[in-house]
Scaffold this motif. Structure first.
Motif, PDB file in Angstrom:
ATOM      1  N   TYR A  32       0.848  -1.190   0.000  1.00 13.65           N
ATOM      2  CA  TYR A  32       0.000   0.000   0.000  1.00 13.65           C
ATOM      3  C   TYR A  32       0.883   1.239   0.000  1.00 13.65           C
ATOM      4  O   TYR A  32       1.998   1.211   0.533  1.00 13.65           O
ATOM      5  N   LEU A  33       0.376   2.318  -0.573  1.00 17.61           N
ATOM      6  CA  LEU A  33       1.078   3.589  -0.531  1.00 17.61           C
ATOM      7  C   LEU A  33       0.075   4.720  -0.484  1.00 17.61           C
ATOM      8  O   LEU A  33      -1.093   4.539  -0.811  1.00 17.61           O
ATOM      9  N   LEU A  34       0.562   5.866  -0.039  1.00 19.13           N
ATOM     10  CA  LEU A  34      -0.230   7.094  -0.038  1.00 19.13           C
ATOM     11  C   LEU A  34       0.528   8.112  -0.872  1.00 19.13           C
ATOM     12  O   LEU A  34       1.748   8.225  -0.763  1.00 19.13           O
ATOM     13  N   ASP A  53     -11.552   4.371   3.478  1.00 15.25           N
ATOM     14  CA  ASP A  53     -12.375   3.741   4.515  1.00 15.25           C
ATOM     15  C   ASP A  53     -12.267   2.219   4.532  1.00 15.25           C
ATOM     16  O   ASP A  53     -12.675   1.587   5.504  1.00 15.25           O
ATOM     17  N   THR A  54     -11.749   1.609   3.460  1.00 15.25           N
ATOM     18  CA  THR A  54     -11.662   0.151   3.403  1.00 15.25           C
ATOM     19  C   THR A  54     -10.357  -0.386   3.995  1.00 15.25           C
ATOM     20  O   THR A  54     -10.216  -1.598   4.133  1.00 15.25           O
ATOM     21  N   ILE A  55      -9.435   0.496   4.354  1.00 14.99           N
ATOM     22  CA  ILE A  55      -8.140   0.073   4.872  1.00 14.99           C
ATOM     23  C   ILE A  55      -8.263  -0.315   6.340  1.00 14.99           C
ATOM     24  O   ILE A  55      -8.865   0.405   7.146  1.00 14.99           O
ATOM     25  N   THR A  56      -7.707  -1.476   6.689  1.00 16.71           N
ATOM     26  CA  THR A  56      -7.746  -1.972   8.069  1.00 16.71           C
ATOM     27  C   THR A  56      -6.350  -2.430   8.485  1.00 16.71           C
ATOM     28  O   THR A  56      -5.421  -2.413   7.695  1.00 16.71           O
ATOM     29  N   GLY A  57      -6.247  -2.862   9.708  1.00 14.96           N
ATOM     30  CA  GLY A  57      -5.030  -3.493  10.200  1.00 14.96           C
ATOM     31  C   GLY A  57      -3.829  -2.569  10.271  1.00 14.96           C
ATOM     32  O   GLY A  57      -3.954  -1.373  10.508  1.00 14.96           O
ATOM     33  N   PRO A  58      -2.637  -3.151  10.063  1.00 18.26           N
ATOM     34  CA  PRO A  58      -1.388  -2.405  10.233  1.00 18.26           C
ATOM     35  C   PRO A  58      -1.274  -1.172   9.332  1.00 18.26           C
ATOM     36  O   PRO A  58      -0.685  -0.173   9.731  1.00 18.26           O
ATOM     37  N   VAL A  59      -1.839  -1.228   8.150  1.00 13.70           N
ATOM     38  CA  VAL A  59      -1.753  -0.064   7.261  1.00 13.70           C
ATOM     39  C   VAL A  59      -2.513   1.103   7.877  1.00 13.70           C
ATOM     40  O   VAL A  59      -1.999   2.225   7.964  1.00 13.70           O
ATOM     41  N   ARG A  60      -3.701   0.849   8.323  1.00 12.60           N
ATOM     42  CA  ARG A  60      -4.513   1.916   8.930  1.00 12.60           C
ATOM     43  C   ARG A  60      -3.867   2.442  10.206  1.00 12.60           C
ATOM     44  O   ARG A  60      -3.995   3.624  10.536  1.00 12.60           O
ATOM     45  N   GLN A  61      -3.167   1.603  10.925  1.00 11.38           N
ATOM     46  CA  GLN A  61      -2.546   1.987  12.192  1.00 11.38           C
ATOM     47  C   GLN A  61      -1.190   2.673  12.010  1.00 11.38           C
ATOM     48  O   GLN A  61      -0.631   3.203  12.966  1.00 11.38           O
ATOM     49  N   SER A  62      -0.663   2.677  10.791  1.00 12.43           N
ATOM     50  CA  SER A  62       0.653   3.276  10.556  1.00 12.43           C
ATOM     51  C   SER A  62       0.603   4.791  10.775  1.00 12.43           C
ATOM     52  O   SER A  62      -0.445   5.425  10.611  1.00 12.43           O
ATOM     53  N   GLU A  63       1.745   5.359  11.146  1.00 13.71           N
ATOM     54  CA  GLU A  63       1.819   6.809  11.329  1.00 13.71           C
ATOM     55  C   GLU A  63       1.548   7.541  10.023  1.00 13.71           C
ATOM     56  O   GLU A  63       0.919   8.598  10.023  1.00 13.71           O
ATOM     57  N   GLU A  64       2.010   6.980   8.929  1.00 13.83           N
ATOM     58  CA  GLU A  64       1.787   7.617   7.632  1.00 13.83           C
ATOM     59  C   GLU A  64       0.300   7.756   7.354  1.00 13.83           C
ATOM     60  O   GLU A  64      -0.162   8.806   6.917  1.00 13.83           O
ATOM     61  N   PHE A  65      -0.429   6.708   7.608  1.00 10.75           N
ATOM     62  CA  PHE A  65      -1.866   6.708   7.324  1.00 10.75           C
ATOM     63  C   PHE A  65      -2.631   7.575   8.316  1.00 10.75           C
ATOM     64  O   PHE A  65      -3.514   8.329   7.939  1.00 10.75           O
ATOM     65  N   SER A  66      -2.303   7.447   9.580  1.00 10.88           N
ATOM     66  CA  SER A  66      -3.121   8.088  10.606  1.00 10.88           C
ATOM     67  C   SER A  66      -2.690   9.502  10.976  1.00 10.88           C
ATOM     68  O   SER A  66      -3.519  10.281  11.461  1.00 10.88           O
ATOM     69  N   ILE A  67      -1.416   9.866  10.725  1.00 11.50           N
ATOM     70  CA  ILE A  67      -0.941  11.167  11.185  1.00 11.50           C
ATOM     71  C   ILE A  67      -0.210  11.960  10.093  1.00 11.50           C
ATOM     72  O   ILE A  67      -0.512  13.121   9.859  1.00 11.50           O
ATOM     73  N   LEU A  68       0.758  11.341   9.441  1.00 10.10           N
ATOM     74  CA  LEU A  68       1.697  12.083   8.600  1.00 10.10           C
ATOM     75  C   LEU A  68       1.148  12.527   7.249  1.00 10.10           C
ATOM     76  O   LEU A  68       1.454  13.628   6.798  1.00 10.10           O
ATOM     77  N   CYS A  69       0.394  11.694   6.583  1.00 11.60           N
ATOM     78  CA  CYS A  69      -0.135  12.048   5.262  1.00 11.60           C
ATOM     79  C   CYS A  69      -1.514  12.690   5.415  1.00 11.60           C
ATOM     80  O   CYS A  69      -2.316  12.246   6.227  1.00 11.60           O
TER      81      CYS A  69
END
Length: 85
Positions: A32-34, A53-69
């Protein structure tokens, strides 16, 4: 991001190839990438846009996904990791 002076030289493709080869060697089967600027580039390399909205698990919990991007970043996925040359 590839520096503008190196864009169009194939360097970005080489970097993606290397990252996918490493992922494949580690048994990773999807990546996965942003991105906020390079969705068309990654689509050309076999990535597909997915709904955030369909992303779950470790990808959703990553800092990139949740905070940085930013929330406006496009989420992309590529399965079947292998080199396609």
């Amino acid at each position: 991001t590839v520096a503008p002076s190196f864009q169009g030289t194939g360097l970005g493709r080489l970097l993606v190839d290397a990252a996918l080869a490493e992922a494949g060697a580690r048994g990773i089967r999807e990546v996965y990438l942003l991105t906020t600027t390079a969705a068309a580039f990654f689509e050309h390399l076999g990535f597909q846009q997915v709904l955030r909205d369909t992303i779950t698990g470790p990808v959703r919990q990553s800092e990139e996904f949740s905070i940085l991007c930013p929330a406006s970043a496009v989420v992309m996925r590529r399965g079947q990791i292998s080199l396609w040359r």
